[in-house]
Design an enzyme around this catalytic site. Structure first.
Site, short mmCIF file in Angstrom:
data_model
loop_
_atom_site.label_atom_id
_atom_site.label_comp_id
_atom_site.label_asym_id
_atom_site.label_seq_id
_atom_site.Cartn_x
_atom_site.Cartn_y
_atom_site.Cartn_z
N TYR A 53 99.28 -95.88 22.31
CA TYR A 53 100.93 -96.00 21.40
C TYR A 53 100.28 -95.24 20.35
CZ TYR A 53 103.75 -99.21 23.77
OH TYR A 53 104.42 -100.33 24.35
N GLY A 54 99.74 -93.76 20.34
CA GLY A 54 99.82 -92.68 19.78
C GLY A 54 97.53 -92.01 19.68
#
Length: 323
Positions: A53-54
């Site tokens: 995530y990111g």
């Protein structure tokens, strides 16, 4: 907020979980801070993230907030590994070496010595499942993960993992799968396996990637995921006539109950048989507060039956034998 065991393990999780997929990218730091504070105040414990995530930004932000906004010991931190960036593209890599190295990286970003639940994010056809499961066992033995699970894996893999891990003295605590009125595919094999073999189900995107909130009934809002260049493809599969009929049924139920469509969708998802927690991912603090507002809503039986009918997934052989 109520609390449930993840399957037949001792891991207790809140019936609603906090998803952080947008943290560090689409969700600003101040919004993430408010989200975690509001979630903890509402009694929430399960916070879900992933190394991908990111590209680690979500874990880093969560790690900074632990101890400042919420006590680490009051939270159930779940993270996922097994997706890595190569040549600018995300690829599955559930090899032992990559998984264990990724877990160490997650612990550093999260600023913690262990995670409560560590899951393999996606199937990797290039790696034998036994090798992947060995990495999970090693993480538990080393004390870096209290419980382990799988995410987005088919029913046969979940069942095989549960049996193989048990032979090593480790339980498959949970599987994290997409589950909503717009995506009920896990009812064919994953949920029956969970009920039989004793692992819990964590349902991601219980609001149907945001579509079940009703925000796309008439248009695509400029600030929505469907209008975002990197998230448009995530939402588009549910912007069709069939999904629209389900959304209208949810909206009608909400009107009759005096609540919002997302309240109905969440109540349906988190109270399905086998579900330990429904994970809500909000971009802003206001969106999360709205999702938490009716967290104790229980749907009447007649509404449940109507929603089940309009959203039913077609089943066939071998799940349903011919007469």
């Amino acid at each position: 907020m109520d609390y449930r065991a993840a399957g037949r393990t001792g891991l207790q999780v809140s019936s609603l979980g906090l998803g952080t997929m947008t943290w560090g990218r689409d969700t600003e730091d101040h919004d993430a801070t408010e989200q975690l504070a509001d979630f903890a105040e509402a009694g929430g414990t399960l916070v879900d993230t992933a190394a991908s995530y990111g590209d680690g930004a979500s874990e880093e932000l969560l790690g900074r907030l632990l101890g400042e906004v919420a006590d680490r010991d009051d939270l159930v931190i779940a993270t996922k590994s097994g997706v890595r960036l190569r040549a600018g593209a995300s690829r599955a890599d559930a090899s032992r070496g990559n998984l264990l190295a990724a877990l160490d990286g997650s612990l550093t970003r999260l600023n913690t010595d262990y995670v409560d639940l560590w899951m393999v994010q996606t199937p990797d056809p290039a790696t034998p499942l036994d090798e992947t499961l060995d990495a999970l066992t090693r993480a538990v033995d080393a004390g870096k993960a209290r419980y382990v699970g799988l995410s987005n894996h088919p029913g046969w893999a979940c069942a095989y993992a549960a049996a193989q891990l048990k032979s090593s003295g480790v339980e498959l605590a949970a599987v994290e799968m997409e589950y909503s009125l717009l995506q009920r595919g896990i009812e064919r094999e994953v949920i029956p396996a969970a009920l039989t073999l004793g692992f819990g189900v964590l349902g991601w995107s219980p609001l149907g990637r945001g579509v079940l909130t009703g925000k796309y009934r008439h248009s695509i809002p400029a600030d929505s995921r469907a209008a975002s260049a990197h998230l448009r493809g995530f939402v588009e599969p549910f912007l069709n006539a069939w999904a629209g009929a389900v959304v209208e049924a949810v909206a009608a139920a909400a009107e009759g109950l005096g609540c919002q469509p997302q309240d109905v969708a969440l109540a349906w998802a988190k109270n399905q048989v086998g579900v330990s927690s429904a994970i809500v991912g909000a971009r802003t603090a206001a969106q999360l507060r709205a999702a938490l507002a009716k967290r104790d809503l229980v749907l009447p039986q007649e509404i449940l039956l109507a929603l089940d009918e309009v959203s039913a997934t077609a089943k066939g052989y071998p799940e349903v034998l011919a007469p």
